[in-house]
Motif scaffolding. Structure first.
Motif, PDB file in Angstrom:
ATOM      1  N   ARG A  10       0.863  -1.170   0.000  1.00 43.61           N
ATOM      2  CA  ARG A  10       0.000   0.000   0.000  1.00 43.61           C
ATOM      3  C   ARG A  10       0.907   1.230   0.000  1.00 43.61           C
ATOM      4  NH1 ARG A  10      -5.286   0.826   1.023  1.00 43.61           N
ATOM      5  NH2 ARG A  10      -5.646  -1.171   2.039  1.00 43.61           N
ATOM      6  N   TYR A  11       0.815   2.043  -1.058  1.00 45.67           N
ATOM      7  CA  TYR A  11       1.625   3.266  -1.114  1.00 45.67           C
ATOM      8  C   TYR A  11       1.093   4.273  -0.101  1.00 45.67           C
ATOM      9  CZ  TYR A  11       4.014   1.748  -5.373  1.00 45.67           C
ATOM     10  OH  TYR A  11       4.795   1.069  -6.280  1.00 45.67           O
ATOM     11  N   SER A  12       1.932   5.240   0.245  1.00 41.87           N
ATOM     12  CA  SER A  12       1.538   6.253   1.240  1.00 41.87           C
ATOM     13  C   SER A  12       0.335   7.060   0.754  1.00 41.87           C
ATOM     14  CB  SER A  12       2.709   7.173   1.543  1.00 41.87           C
ATOM     15  OG  SER A  12       3.204   7.694   0.332  1.00 41.87           O
ATOM     16  N   THR A  13       0.112   7.066  -0.574  1.00 37.25           N
ATOM     17  CA  THR A  13      -1.065   7.745  -1.119  1.00 37.25           C
ATOM     18  C   THR A  13      -2.361   6.980  -0.835  1.00 37.25           C
ATOM     19  OG1 THR A  13      -0.609   6.542  -3.149  1.00 37.25           O
ATOM     20  CG2 THR A  13       0.133   8.814  -3.059  1.00 37.25           C
ATOM     21  N   GLY A  14      -2.224   5.740  -0.309  1.00 44.36           N
ATOM     22  CA  GLY A  14      -3.413   4.939  -0.022  1.00 44.36           C
ATOM     23  C   GLY A  14      -3.702   3.883  -1.071  1.00 44.36           C
ATOM     24  N   ASP A  15      -3.037   3.979  -2.244  1.00 42.70           N
ATOM     25  CA  ASP A  15      -3.269   2.982  -3.294  1.00 42.70           C
ATOM     26  C   ASP A  15      -2.788   1.601  -2.856  1.00 42.70           C
ATOM     27  OD1 ASP A  15      -4.383   4.384  -5.511  1.00 42.70           O
ATOM     28  OD2 ASP A  15      -2.433   5.365  -5.818  1.00 42.70           O
ATOM     29  N   LEU A  16      -3.682   0.621  -2.905  1.00 39.66           N
ATOM     30  CA  LEU A  16      -3.286  -0.761  -2.664  1.00 39.66           C
ATOM     31  C   LEU A  16      -2.817  -1.338  -3.997  1.00 39.66           C
ATOM     32  CD1 LEU A  16      -3.066  -3.019  -0.566  1.00 39.66           C
ATOM     33  CD2 LEU A  16      -5.391  -3.717  -1.172  1.00 39.66           C
ATOM     34  N   ALA A  17      -1.492  -1.303  -4.232  1.00 33.24           N
ATOM     35  CA  ALA A  17      -0.952  -1.681  -5.540  1.00 33.24           C
ATOM     36  C   ALA A  17      -0.783  -3.181  -5.675  1.00 33.24           C
ATOM     37  CB  ALA A  17       0.379  -0.975  -5.770  1.00 33.24           C
ATOM     38  N   LEU A  18      -0.572  -3.870  -4.535  1.00 32.98           N
ATOM     39  CA  LEU A  18      -0.453  -5.333  -4.545  1.00 32.98           C
ATOM     40  C   LEU A  18      -1.205  -5.879  -3.351  1.00 32.98           C
ATOM     41  CD1 LEU A  18       3.331  -6.059  -5.223  1.00 32.98           C
ATOM     42  CD2 LEU A  18       1.424  -6.363  -6.826  1.00 32.98           C
ATOM     43  N   GLY A  35      -1.385  -7.809 -17.463  1.00 31.45           N
ATOM     44  CA  GLY A  35      -2.461  -7.073 -16.806  1.00 31.45           C
ATOM     45  C   GLY A  35      -2.451  -5.636 -17.281  1.00 31.45           C
ATOM     46  N   PRO A  36      -3.571  -4.950 -17.139  1.00 30.93           N
ATOM     47  CA  PRO A  36      -3.669  -3.578 -17.629  1.00 30.93           C
ATOM     48  C   PRO A  36      -2.766  -2.633 -16.848  1.00 30.93           C
ATOM     49  CG  PRO A  36      -5.610  -4.161 -16.361  1.00 30.93           C
ATOM     50  CD  PRO A  36      -4.816  -5.409 -16.508  1.00 30.93           C
ATOM     51  N   SER A  37      -2.568  -1.457 -17.386  1.00 35.96           N
ATOM     52  CA  SER A  37      -1.791  -0.433 -16.703  1.00 35.96           C
ATOM     53  C   SER A  37      -2.383  -0.184 -15.316  1.00 35.96           C
ATOM     54  CB  SER A  37      -1.841   0.840 -17.554  1.00 35.96           C
ATOM     55  OG  SER A  37      -0.931   1.761 -17.047  1.00 35.96           O
ATOM     56  N   GLY A  38      -1.518  -0.099 -14.312  1.00 33.20           N
ATOM     57  CA  GLY A  38      -1.991   0.110 -12.945  1.00 33.20           C
ATOM     58  C   GLY A  38      -2.299  -1.176 -12.202  1.00 33.20           C
ATOM     59  N   ALA A  39      -2.071  -2.335 -12.836  1.00 35.17           N
ATOM     60  CA  ALA A  39      -2.396  -3.618 -12.208  1.00 35.17           C
ATOM     61  C   ALA A  39      -1.445  -3.975 -11.070  1.00 35.17           C
ATOM     62  CB  ALA A  39      -2.395  -4.731 -13.250  1.00 35.17           C
ATOM     63  N   GLY A  40      -0.245  -3.371 -11.086  1.00 36.12           N
ATOM     64  CA  GLY A  40       0.728  -3.659 -10.038  1.00 36.12           C
ATOM     65  C   GLY A  40       1.980  -4.374 -10.517  1.00 36.12           C
ATOM     66  N   LYS A  41       2.147  -4.499 -11.829  1.00 37.20           N
ATOM     67  CA  LYS A  41       3.280  -5.254 -12.370  1.00 37.20           C
ATOM     68  C   LYS A  41       4.624  -4.620 -11.985  1.00 37.20           C
ATOM     69  CE  LYS A  41       1.846  -4.749 -16.660  1.00 37.20           C
ATOM     70  NZ  LYS A  41       0.653  -3.878 -16.425  1.00 37.20           N
ATOM     71  N   SER A  42       4.733  -3.311 -12.202  1.00 38.77           N
ATOM     72  CA  SER A  42       6.006  -2.640 -11.865  1.00 38.77           C
ATOM     73  C   SER A  42       6.247  -2.671 -10.361  1.00 38.77           C
ATOM     74  CB  SER A  42       5.998  -1.185 -12.318  1.00 38.77           C
ATOM     75  OG  SER A  42       5.664  -1.098 -13.655  1.00 38.77           O
ATOM     76  N   THR A  43       5.186  -2.472  -9.600  1.00 40.91           N
ATOM     77  CA  THR A  43       5.336  -2.512  -8.143  1.00 40.91           C
ATOM     78  C   THR A  43       5.867  -3.870  -7.700  1.00 40.91           C
ATOM     79  OG1 THR A  43       3.562  -0.899  -7.844  1.00 40.91           O
ATOM     80  CG2 THR A  43       4.101  -2.279  -5.953  1.00 40.91           C
ATOM     81  N   LEU A  44       5.396  -4.939  -8.322  1.00 36.60           N
ATOM     82  CA  LEU A  44       5.865  -6.278  -7.958  1.00 36.60           C
ATOM     83  C   LEU A  44       7.371  -6.403  -8.210  1.00 36.60           C
ATOM     84  CD1 LEU A  44       5.242  -9.074  -6.934  1.00 36.60           C
ATOM     85  CD2 LEU A  44       4.526  -9.730  -9.209  1.00 36.60           C
TER      86      LEU A  44
HETATM   87  P1  ADP Z   1       1.583  -1.476 -13.659  1.00 36.87           P
HETATM   88  O1  ADP Z   1       3.068  -1.660 -13.681  1.00 36.87           O
HETATM   89  O2  ADP Z   1       0.842  -2.773 -13.795  1.00 36.87           O
HETATM   90  O3  ADP Z   1       1.125  -0.446 -14.635  1.00 36.87           O
HETATM   91  P2  ADP Z   1       2.038  -0.131 -11.134  1.00 36.87           P
HETATM   92  O4  ADP Z   1       2.735  -1.079 -10.241  1.00 36.87           O
HETATM   93  O5  ADP Z   1       2.840   0.914 -11.830  1.00 36.87           O
HETATM   94  O6  ADP Z   1       1.177  -0.962 -12.195  1.00 36.87           O
HETATM   95  O7  ADP Z   1       0.882   0.611 -10.340  1.00 36.87           O
HETATM   96  C1  ADP Z   1      -0.034  -0.088  -9.478  1.00 36.87           C
HETATM   97  C2  ADP Z   1      -0.817   0.929  -8.695  1.00 36.87           C
HETATM   98  O8  ADP Z   1       0.023   1.582  -7.761  1.00 36.87           O
HETATM   99  C3  ADP Z   1      -1.445   2.036  -9.535  1.00 36.87           C
HETATM  100  O9  ADP Z   1      -2.671   2.361  -8.925  1.00 36.87           O
HETATM  101  C4  ADP Z   1      -0.439   3.168  -9.408  1.00 36.87           C
HETATM  102  O10 ADP Z   1      -1.066   4.406  -9.569  1.00 36.87           O
HETATM  103  C5  ADP Z   1       0.048   2.978  -7.986  1.00 36.87           C
HETATM  104  N1  ADP Z   1       1.447   3.441  -7.822  1.00 36.87           N
HETATM  105  C6  ADP Z   1       2.527   3.023  -8.508  1.00 36.87           C
HETATM  106  N2  ADP Z   1       3.638   3.634  -8.080  1.00 36.87           N
HETATM  107  C7  ADP Z   1       3.256   4.456  -7.097  1.00 36.87           C
HETATM  108  C8  ADP Z   1       3.940   5.371  -6.228  1.00 36.87           C
HETATM  109  N3  ADP Z   1       5.263   5.545  -6.312  1.00 36.87           N
HETATM  110  N4  ADP Z   1       3.222   6.055  -5.319  1.00 36.87           N
HETATM  111  C9  ADP Z   1       1.902   5.861  -5.233  1.00 36.87           C
HETATM  112  N5  ADP Z   1       1.191   5.031  -5.991  1.00 36.87           N
HETATM  113  C10 ADP Z   1       1.850   4.329  -6.905  1.00 36.87           C
END
Ligand code: ADP
Ligand code: ADP
Length: 237
Positions: A10-18, A35-44
């Motif tokens: 969970r990012y500090s912005t509140g987004d549950l990315a994974l 998965g679509p953009s925003g799915a959490g792939k990069s975060t993983l």
């Molecule tokens: P993907 O790679 O599948 O496009 P991301 O991992 O980039 O997905 O993003 C997953 C979610 O986390 C999205 O809702 C994105 O907006 C949010 N997110 C990604 N990076 C950050 C960050 N540094 N701070 C806050 N939210 C983030």
């Protein structure tokens, strides 16, 4: 082998990315994240190399629990993780050879300004790798003189020169034409097999994932919605 266990972010912005993601990648196997953009792939991927701190869960590479490492141990573990990027992340005005060596020697310009030469063993290693990725003739060319496919081959050689135990690959073909994309995917799979490397690869393109990955993990809103062999996926075109 890479083992990801109940990973959440969970990012500090509140987004549950994974949310509670678990998966395993065996040595010599390629797992595609789709998965679509925003799915959490990069975060993983960023949680695995600890550019992002997971909120909970663990990541094991062999016996080492990456999610517990700090300081010098973390830096050493990161050197065992090879990264390949969509936009290659080369230093444009350095040569192919220098870009590859920077994967092993760190900030190459600084090092070079001190000594003006590289260790012979490192140069030989880099030449062997450049031959393997099909760039044997290009060692002295500047990166900015190369095509996209050639740049990605440099990126692959740079990731491999540190003899990693794991490859993390983020959309490697998104900037390439379809034919070059196939060649780059084929090369990554061959190298995974040759070096017995586990590979996680983020892909937008389901067809590439089906063609090249051993298994596919589908993410949506941070959750795994599909996990299976590539042959089990059907695609509507
Ligand atoms: P993907 O790679 O599948 O496009 P991301 O991992 O980039 O997905 O993003 C997953 C979610 O986390 C999205 O809702 C994105 O907006 C949010 N997110 C990604 N990076 C950050 C960050 N540094 N701070 C806050 N939210 C983030
Ligand atoms: P990618 O191309 O890997 O999907 P993005 O374009 O989503 O990456 O994100 C680019 C950068 O912005 C990354 O460093 C990511 O962590 C950050 N980021 C993405 N989404 C958010 C967000 N909602 N809030 C803050 N930072 C974000």
């Amino acid at each position: 082998m890479l083992h990801i266990q109940n990973l959440s972010k969970r990012y500090s912005t509140g987004d549950l990315a994974l949310s509670d993601v678990s998966l395993e990648v065996d040595a010599g196997r390629v797992v595609a994240l789709i998965g679509p953009s925003g799915a959490g792939k990069s975060t993983l991927l960023r949680c695995v190399n600890r550019l992002v701190e997971p909120t909970s869960g663990s990541v094991f590479l062999g016996e080492a629990e990456l999610t517990r490492l700090r300081g010098g141990a973390l830096r050493a573990a990161r050197r065992r993780i090879g990264m390949i990027f969509q936009e290659y992340a080369l230093v444009e005005r350095l040569t192919v050879m220098e870009n590859v060596l920077s994967g092993q020697l760190g900030y190459v310009g600084f090092w070079r300004s001190l000594t003006r030469r590289f260790p012979q063993a490192a140069v030989e290693d880099a030449f062997r790798l450049l031959d393997r990725v099909g760039l044997g003739e290009f060692a002295d060319k500047r990166a900015d003189a190369l095509s996209g496919g050639q740049r990605q081959r440099v990126g692959i050689a740079r990731a491999l020169i540190q003899r990693p135990d794991l490859l993390l690959v983020d959309e490697p073909t998104a900037s390439l034409d379809p034919k070059t994309a196939l060649q780059i995917m084929r090369l990554i799979v061959e190298l995974s097999r040759e070096r017995d490397l586990p590979v996680i690869i983020n892909l937008h393109d389901v067809n590439l994932a089906r063609t090249f990955a051993d298994s596919i993990v589908g993410l949506r809103l941070g959750r795994i919605v599909f996990q299976g062999q590539a042959c089990e996926i059907t695609v509507q075109t």
